[in-house]
Each structure stands twice: as structure tokens, then as C-alpha cells.
Motif scaffolding. Structure first.
Motif, short mmCIF file in Angstrom:
data_model
loop_
_atom_site.label_atom_id
_atom_site.label_comp_id
_atom_site.label_asym_id
_atom_site.label_seq_id
_atom_site.Cartn_x
_atom_site.Cartn_y
_atom_site.Cartn_z
N PHE A 22 0.84 -1.20 0.00
CA PHE A 22 0.00 0.00 0.00
C PHE A 22 0.87 1.25 0.00
O PHE A 22 0.69 2.16 -0.80
N TRP A 23 1.88 1.27 0.92
CA TRP A 23 2.73 2.46 1.06
C TRP A 23 3.71 2.59 -0.11
O TRP A 23 4.03 3.71 -0.52
N ASP A 24 4.17 1.45 -0.63
CA ASP A 24 5.05 1.51 -1.81
C ASP A 24 4.32 2.17 -2.98
O ASP A 24 4.87 3.01 -3.69
N ALA A 25 3.06 1.76 -3.18
CA ALA A 25 2.28 2.34 -4.27
C ALA A 25 2.03 3.83 -4.04
O ALA A 25 2.21 4.65 -4.94
N ALA A 26 1.66 4.16 -2.80
CA ALA A 26 1.38 5.56 -2.48
C ALA A 26 2.61 6.42 -2.73
O ALA A 26 2.50 7.56 -3.21
N ASN A 27 3.78 5.85 -2.45
CA ASN A 27 5.02 6.60 -2.66
C ASN A 27 5.25 6.90 -4.13
O ASN A 27 5.97 7.84 -4.49
N ARG A 28 4.64 6.07 -5.01
CA ARG A 28 4.72 6.29 -6.47
C ARG A 28 3.51 7.08 -6.98
O ARG A 28 3.30 7.21 -8.18
N GLY A 29 2.68 7.57 -6.06
CA GLY A 29 1.52 8.34 -6.49
C GLY A 29 0.36 7.48 -6.99
O GLY A 29 -0.46 7.93 -7.79
N VAL A 30 0.30 6.25 -6.49
CA VAL A 30 -0.74 5.32 -6.91
C VAL A 30 -1.51 4.84 -5.67
O VAL A 30 -0.90 4.49 -4.66
N LEU A 31 -2.84 4.83 -5.77
CA LEU A 31 -3.64 4.24 -4.70
C LEU A 31 -3.91 2.78 -5.03
O LEU A 31 -4.57 2.48 -6.04
N ALA A 32 -3.36 1.89 -4.24
CA ALA A 32 -3.53 0.45 -4.46
C ALA A 32 -4.16 -0.15 -3.21
O ALA A 32 -3.71 0.10 -2.09
N ILE A 33 -5.19 -0.95 -3.42
CA ILE A 33 -5.96 -1.53 -2.31
C ILE A 33 -5.87 -3.04 -2.41
O ILE A 33 -5.92 -3.61 -3.50
N GLN A 34 -5.78 -3.67 -1.24
CA GLN A 34 -5.71 -5.13 -1.21
C GLN A 34 -7.00 -5.73 -1.78
O GLN A 34 -8.10 -5.24 -1.51
N HIS A 35 -6.83 -6.82 -2.54
CA HIS A 35 -7.95 -7.40 -3.27
C HIS A 35 -7.86 -8.91 -3.14
O HIS A 35 -6.78 -9.50 -3.28
N CYS A 36 -8.99 -9.55 -2.86
CA CYS A 36 -9.00 -11.01 -2.69
C CYS A 36 -9.13 -11.68 -4.04
O CYS A 36 -10.10 -11.43 -4.77
N THR A 37 -8.18 -12.54 -4.37
CA THR A 37 -8.20 -13.19 -5.67
C THR A 37 -9.29 -14.27 -5.73
O THR A 37 -9.68 -14.70 -6.81
N ALA A 38 -9.80 -14.68 -4.57
CA ALA A 38 -10.84 -15.73 -4.56
C ALA A 38 -12.24 -15.13 -4.70
O ALA A 38 -13.00 -15.52 -5.58
N CYS A 39 -12.58 -14.16 -3.85
CA CYS A 39 -13.96 -13.64 -3.88
C CYS A 39 -14.06 -12.29 -4.58
O CYS A 39 -15.15 -11.73 -4.70
N GLU A 40 -12.91 -11.77 -5.04
CA GLU A 40 -12.91 -10.54 -5.85
C GLU A 40 -13.39 -9.33 -5.05
O GLU A 40 -13.88 -8.37 -5.64
#
Lengths: 144, 396
Positions: A22-40
Motif C-alpha cells: 500500500f505504502w510503496d504504491a502511495a510513494n509512487r503516487g498510486v492508490l492500491a488496495i488489497q484485493h481477494c483473488t478468490a472472492c474478488e
């Protein structure tokens, strides 16, 4: 922002095994949220196991950064280190457009506190704290 | 079908320390004062006590201290203060909520693990600013809140009131009606910190905002103090000095949303989950309850609990209170002692103690005639919450 005591800093996030993407993405100016690959379904804050389907396969996915004010408060009697000069400031519970009740905490910036409304459209912006940490913040979305 | 534990244990003694603010006395003295009062209330002596339980949480979120005897009073400290090193057969100290510990003590006296169990909750007003958060780094659950200045419990709960007002059309005037009614109840409770200090609707509406829409009077009043209760089995309870308050219903729930209070809907969902278990455990429902002590560490919790326990439908709590239904002479007298907002921040023990006093006919000027069943809830629905039902008779 003027008048803040430079010696008293706001709390800086310390990424951990669950939250580093999450913080790595934010540091690149990207909002990334955790997502479940099973239930989407999206999950925030990040979890070791999906709270909806109990799967353990979770990955981070870039989201649009578009959101609405779910609810908010205006802090006028602050107790958090480094925020005294910001009073009154708005804490938003921000609902991302990707999923109902997918909420995160951020300050609503670029708008007078008394003008913030539940349902107000927002978009993400980033506030740089350190070389490693940029905070996702939200500001009124004037576009379409 | 009630639980097997229903009606098998009772609260047989109740003790309060004096409630003060920023007292120079150590918290340990408050705890011993309450413990001795609870034992004496039951007509027993310290030498009869063979079980001890407490909730050794510090009083406030943030960087408060955890000094023994100053900020917390643990079981070993109480054992020393009572001189019961050789007499204690059972003890428990669990961070959490007071119903958890009371339920454990009820099971202990009902099973014979001990005979008389003393449970206390001691809380103080920490030094410095309440819930002061002065950490430069935000780790774990703090990392998504503290960098935004979202570290104050009043702020966490105020967002729920904002959403409630928006979704259900309630107003600050509606909440003023509750807070003022609650302060009127408080005037009939000599133990209460705010006894002797009335409050008007104007006082509420003009009070300083803490975290808008929460003002000062949406927050409970932190105190230095301790409340202790003494438990015994139903069989022993009948022979003691005071009429027993039988524990006929109990439930606890974890509703562990990692985001904490960010989505206030969790409060209603977790509260309802606790409520259904509570009614089932007693074989009772909301219509059976004569008087309710619902947790009010912050004002919004009253709306949560009235709705989650099905006293009213979703979104109806504000208008129900404003109608007068929850006044002392209403159909569901609510928080008759003033509880956390009026009596003091005792982390649920104000709710427990007033429920006990009401079903045993000991609530003096606040007594609700014929009160047979009283419910007490503690917590906010989300994260964790607990509830107890006290009854005049062992069999509901």
C-alpha cells in the motif's frame, strides 16, 4: 500550514509485512488496495486472510482514486501530535467507488471544513511526508 | 430456551469508591474502598472472599501510563491490599470489558470453583491531556489513522453520529433531549460526578465542539474511581443481607473489523449480533425488559443499543427518546442513574451497578416500581461488546 512547530512532526506510518505494498504504491503516487483473488472483494486496511471468504490469497490492485464522503468529523480539540496548527481539520471516512463500504480514513483537503458534505465526490491526492512515505489524501472532485 | 448458566449466579454486593477527578490519592485506595464496600454490602467479611477478578485496562487510549496502583489495580495488588494471599482459590484478569469478567466470575461461583468472587474495575483520569497521542511513528492499526490526526475516541464515534443524522434526519436538538434527560436522572444519584450540576438544552447546544458533531457533553466524564461487585451462587445468594440480582442473561461478541470504527455500520451489526445472543441466553426479549442501562461512553451509543437490541427499529432511536419514552416515567426508563455521561467514566460498571440496584429495589429516588428485568450493555457494538440481564427472580 504556516506556524506549525517544525520540531513536532505528525505521526509517520511504519509499513509492515501486510501494508508495505500500500505504502510503496502511495510513494509512487498510486492508490492500491488489497484485493481477494478468490472472492474478488477489496479489503482495507490490509489483512492476512480475507474477512469475507477466509481465503489467504490477497494481492494489491490499483484503484481509480475516485471516492465519496461516507461520513466525516471536524476536529476542533485535537490530541494528535503535530496537528495543533491544523485545527479545525476534517477527517473523512472515504468510500471508494470500487465497492460499497470500502472505506479508508483521510483528511479532506482543498475545501473549507464547513463545506464538506456526506456524498461529496472526491479524488485522491498525495501529501509527501518523508522520502519513503506519501499519504493518500482526498480533495473535492470537480471533474464530470 | 435459556442458557444453563441463567439464574445460577447473582450479584449480592455492590461497592463504590468516591468518584473524583485528578485526585492526589493513588487509584489503589479507590479500589480497596470499593472492594471493602461491596463485601460489607453483602454482610460478609474480607475473609469470606476466595475469588477475584478485574479488568486491568488503562483508562484511556493513547500514551497514558500503566503504573500499578496508580493507573491500574491488578489482582496481585488487590490480594496484597486485602491480605488474602492464602485465601484466594480462583482469579482472573482479562483486558476487555467488565461483562467478560463478570461472566467468568458467575461461572466460577456457579460451578463451585470459588464461593464468593469479587470483581472490580478501577479507572483514573490520566495525567496530561486525555487520550494524548504523541508518537512520532504510527505502527500497526495506527498507521491508517494517526497520520490523519484520527486518534481520539471522540472523533472515532462522532463520524457515526454525523452519518446517523444524515441517514435518519435526526438533529443535535434530538441528542440534546437525551443528554438533558440523562442529566436530570443524574441529579437523583448522589454517587454521580455530575450530581448537583444540572444541564439545559442551551448548555448542550452552545458547548464547545470537540469533534463536530460531538460537543463536550456527548462524551462521558472521566473520573478517578472504582466500582466492585460481589458474586455468589444462587443458592448462597438467598441467605445474604441484600436481595440478589440474578444473572439471567449474558452474552459477549467480538466484531473484529480491522478498520476499527471507520465504518459505523459495524456498530449496529455487531451490537445486533450480541443482542440476539443475549436475548437467547435469558429466554427473554426486549418487551420483557423494565429498565435499560445502555452503554453511553459516547452519546451515539444510545442510538446503537436501542436499535441493535430491537427496542426500536433502525433509525427510530432519536425520535423515541425525544418522545419521552425513555424518561423515568416512560415505557422504557433508560440509564436511570446517569450512567457514564452523568455518573462517570467507569467503563460499564455504572450500567451494571444501576441494573443491579433497580431489580433489587434499591435505586432510591430513581427506583422504577416493579422492575423485574434490567438489561445492561457495555461497549460500542463493533470490536467487542458484552451484555447482561439481571432479574429479581432466578428463573426468568
Amino acid at each position: 500550514m504556516s506556524g506549525r512547530d517544525a520540531a513536532i512532526t505528525k505521526p509517520v506510518p511504519v509499513p509492515d509485512e501486510l501494508t508495505a505494498p500500500f505504502w510503496d504504491a502511495a510513494n509512487r503516487g498510486v492508490l492500491a488496495i488489497q484485493h481477494c483473488t478468490a472472492c474478488e472483494r477489496y479489503v482495507h486496511p490490509p489483512e492476512a486472510v480475507c474477512p469475507d471468504c477466509q481465503a489467504s490469497e490477497l494481492a494489491f490492485r490499483e484503484v481509480s482514486g475516485r471516492a465519496r464522503v461516507y461520513t466525516h468529523t471536524v476536529v476542533r480539540d485535537n490530541v494528535t501530535q503535530g496537528f495543533a496548527a491544523d485545527e479545525p481539520y476534517v477527517i473523512g471516512i472515504i468510500e471508494l467507488v470500487e465497492q460499497e463500504r470500502l472505506v479508508l480514513v483521510a483528511n479532506v483537503v482543498g475545501v473549507a471544513p464547513e463545506d464538506v458534505r456526506i456524498g461529496m465526490p472526491l479524488r485522491v491526492t498525495f501529501e509527501r511526508l518523508t522520502d519513503e512515505i506519501a499519504l493518500p489524501q482526498f480533495t473535492p472532485d470537480e471533474g464530470d | 430456551m435459556a442458557s444453563e448458566l441463567s439464574g445460577r449466579a447473582a450479584i449480592v454486593g455492590l461497592g463504590y469508591s468516591k468518584l473524583e477527578r485528578r485526585s492526589p490519592r493513588p487509584l489503589a485506595h479507590f479500589a480497596r474502598e470499593a472492594a471493602e464496600a461491596a463485601v460489607a454490602d453483602a454482610g460478609l467479611t474480607i475473609d469470606d472472599i476466595d475469588g477475584l477478578g478485574t479488568i486491568p485496562n488503562i483508562a484511556a487510549y493513547g500514551n497514558t501510563g500503566d503504573l500499578e496502583g496508580i493507573d491500574i489495580v491488578t489482582v496481585p495488588n488487590m490480594v496484597r491490599m486485602l491480605g488474602r494471599e492464602h485465601g484466594i482459590r480462583w482469579h482472573v484478569q482479562t483486558p476487555g470489558l467488565c461483562p467478560d469478567t463478570i461472566m467468568a466470575a458467575a461461572a466460577a461461583v456457579a460451578s463451585g470453583a470459588c464461593t464468593y468472587a469479587l470483581v472490580w474495575r478501577a479507572v483514573n483520569v490520566p495525567k496530561g491531556r486525555y487520550s494524548d497521542f504523541s508518537m512520532a511513528q504510527a505502527r500497526g492499526e495506527h498507521q491508517f489513522r494517526a497520520p490523519y490526526g484520527f486518534t481520539m475516541p471522540a472523533a472515532w464515534q462522532s463520524v457515526a453520529l454525523r452519518k446517523y443524522m444524515h441517514d435518519h434526519g435526526s438533529t443535535r436538538e434530538d441528542m440534546a433531549a437525551f443528554v438533558v434527560q440523562n442529566r436530570e436522572n443524574t441529579q437523583l444519584n448522589p454517587k454521580a460526578y455530575w450530581c448537583g450540576t444540572p444541564l439545559t438544552v442551551e448548555d448542550y447546544l452552545e458547548a464547545p465542539m470537540v469533534a463536530d458533531p460531538f460537543c463536550l457533553y456527548d462524551c462521558d466524564i472521566p473520573v478517578d474511581g472504582c466500582v466492585a461487585v460481589l458474586l455468589a451462587s444462587a443458592e448462597r445468594a438467598r441467605d445474604l443481607r441484600q436481595p440478589p440480582a440474578y444473572i439471567t442473561g449474558y452474552a459477549q461478541t467480538t466484531w473484529p473489523t480491522r478498520g476499527g470504527f471507520t465504518d459505523s455500520e459495524n456498530m449496529w451489526e455487531g451490537g445486533a449480533a450480541m443482542g440476539e445472543k443475549l436475548w437467547e441466553s435469558a429466554g427473554l426479549g426486549p418487551a420483557d425488559i423494565d429498565v435499560a442501562m445502555l452503554y453511553d461512553g459516547f452519546s451515539i451509543f444510545l442510538y446503537v443499543w436501542l436499535e441493535a437490541l430491537r427496542f426500536v427499529g433502525r433509525g427510530e432511536a432519536a425520535s423515541y427518546i425525544a418522545s419521552g419514552a425513555t424518561a423515568l416515567d416512560g415505557e422504557l426508563p433508560l440509564n436511570t442513574s446517569g450512567c457514564s455521561l452523568g455518573e462517570g467514566r467507569l467503563h460499564g460498571m455504572a450500567q451494571i451497578s444501576e441494573a443491579v440496584l433497580q431489580v433489587t429495589g434499591r435505586a432510591e429516588a430513581r427506583q422504577i416500581k416493579g422492575a423485574t428485568h434490567a438489561v445492561a450493555t457495555v461497549g460500542a457494538g463493533t470490536l467487542a461488546s458484552g451484555g447482561l440481564i439481571f432479574s429479581r427472580e432466578a428463573r426468568a
